[in-house]
Motif scaffolding. Sequence first.
Motif, PDB file in Angstrom:
ATOM      1  N   UNK A  33      -7.673  27.181  12.350  1.00 22.39           N
ATOM      2  CA  UNK A  33      -6.425  26.637  11.809  1.00 22.39           C
ATOM      3  C   UNK A  33      -6.246  25.185  12.249  1.00 22.39           C
ATOM      4  N   UNK A  34      -6.474  24.913  13.522  1.00 14.24           N
ATOM      5  CA  UNK A  34      -6.330  23.546  14.037  1.00 14.24           C
ATOM      6  C   UNK A  34      -7.349  22.630  13.373  1.00 14.24           C
ATOM      7  N   UNK A  35      -8.581  23.088  13.236  1.00 20.61           N
ATOM      8  CA  UNK A  35      -9.594  22.245  12.598  1.00 20.61           C
ATOM      9  C   UNK A  35      -9.306  22.013  11.115  1.00 20.61           C
ATOM     10  N   UNK A  36      -8.728  22.999  10.435  1.00 22.69           N
ATOM     11  CA  UNK A  36      -8.291  22.765   9.051  1.00 22.69           C
ATOM     12  C   UNK A  36      -7.220  21.682   9.000  1.00 22.69           C
ATOM     13  N   UNK A  86      -1.668  28.026   5.198  1.00 23.31           N
ATOM     14  CA  UNK A  86      -0.869  27.306   4.190  1.00 23.31           C
ATOM     15  C   UNK A  86       0.320  26.609   4.845  1.00 23.31           C
ATOM     16  N   UNK A  87       0.995  27.295   5.761  1.00 19.99           N
ATOM     17  CA  UNK A  87       2.143  26.691   6.450  1.00 19.99           C
ATOM     18  C   UNK A  87       1.695  25.511   7.297  1.00 19.99           C
ATOM     19  N   UNK A  88       0.567  25.655   7.988  1.00 15.69           N
ATOM     20  CA  UNK A  88       0.064  24.576   8.842  1.00 15.69           C
ATOM     21  C   UNK A  88      -0.363  23.371   8.017  1.00 15.69           C
ATOM     22  N   UNK A  89      -1.021  23.608   6.893  1.00 13.81           N
ATOM     23  CA  UNK A  89      -1.459  22.495   6.045  1.00 13.81           C
ATOM     24  C   UNK A  89      -0.264  21.781   5.421  1.00 13.81           C
ATOM     25  N   UNK A 111       7.902  25.870   7.968  1.00 14.03           N
ATOM     26  CA  UNK A 111       6.953  25.954   9.083  1.00 14.03           C
ATOM     27  C   UNK A 111       7.497  26.835  10.202  1.00 14.03           C
ATOM     28  N   UNK A 112       8.785  26.696  10.505  1.00 14.49           N
ATOM     29  CA  UNK A 112       9.414  27.480  11.575  1.00 14.49           C
ATOM     30  C   UNK A 112       9.485  28.961  11.223  1.00 14.49           C
ATOM     31  N   UNK A 113       9.428  29.287   9.947  1.00 15.99           N
ATOM     32  CA  UNK A 113       9.426  30.690   9.533  1.00 15.99           C
ATOM     33  C   UNK A 113       8.093  31.374   9.844  1.00 15.99           C
ATOM     34  N   UNK A 114       7.047  30.585  10.037  1.00 18.88           N
ATOM     35  CA  UNK A 114       5.710  31.124  10.292  1.00 18.88           C
ATOM     36  C   UNK A 114       5.310  30.963  11.760  1.00 18.88           C
ATOM     37  N   UNK A 115       5.712  29.865  12.369  1.00 20.01           N
ATOM     38  CA  UNK A 115       5.298  29.553  13.734  1.00 20.01           C
ATOM     39  C   UNK A 115       6.484  29.605  14.684  1.00 20.01           C
ATOM     40  N   UNK A 116       6.236  30.115  15.887  1.00 17.15           N
ATOM     41  CA  UNK A 116       7.246  30.076  16.936  1.00 17.15           C
ATOM     42  C   UNK A 116       7.440  28.642  17.418  1.00 17.15           C
ATOM     43  N   UNK A 117       8.433  28.435  18.270  1.00 13.79           N
ATOM     44  CA  UNK A 117       8.755  27.080  18.740  1.00 13.79           C
ATOM     45  C   UNK A 117       7.570  26.407  19.425  1.00 13.79           C
TER      46      UNK A 117
END
Length: 149
Positions: A33-36, A86-89, A111-117
């Motif tokens: 994910x980070x590399x994408x 998709x959220x990260x991109x 983004x906040x709906x997919x990832x924690x703080x």
Amino acid sequence: MQRMDYNAATPAGVKALGGVYSHILQSGLPKVLVDLVYLRVSQINGCAYCIDMHSRDLLNEGVAVEKLVLVPAWREGGTLFDAAERAALAWAETVTRVAETGVPDADYEAAAAVFGKKQLADLTIAIGLMNAYNRMAISFRATPAAAIR
């Protein structure tokens, strides 16, 4: 313009960036994910050196070529990209283009709906880091590995 070896010019500065990179590696965010995200940020900024590097990293991590070539058009990539990717991109695009987007509340909420703080903060640090690396590589004409023969 001549190339500058910024690693030699400021070893402490490059080491500081490396410390941030190490933090991201240990953050718990999935490496692919980070590399994408690194690849997409580098595509937006037009950094050939980083596009080359992160494409190779993703291929070495087992990402299919079909997925890799669709990163610029990830929205049309269907199920090739999972919800977190998709959220990260999307977040990477809006944060990288902050001068244009202003990072709308709706983008943050998505983004906040997919990832924690912590995840979102670390993802944003990763995006900022890649933007910094892109600026160094582009400004000082780093040669992509593919162009070295």
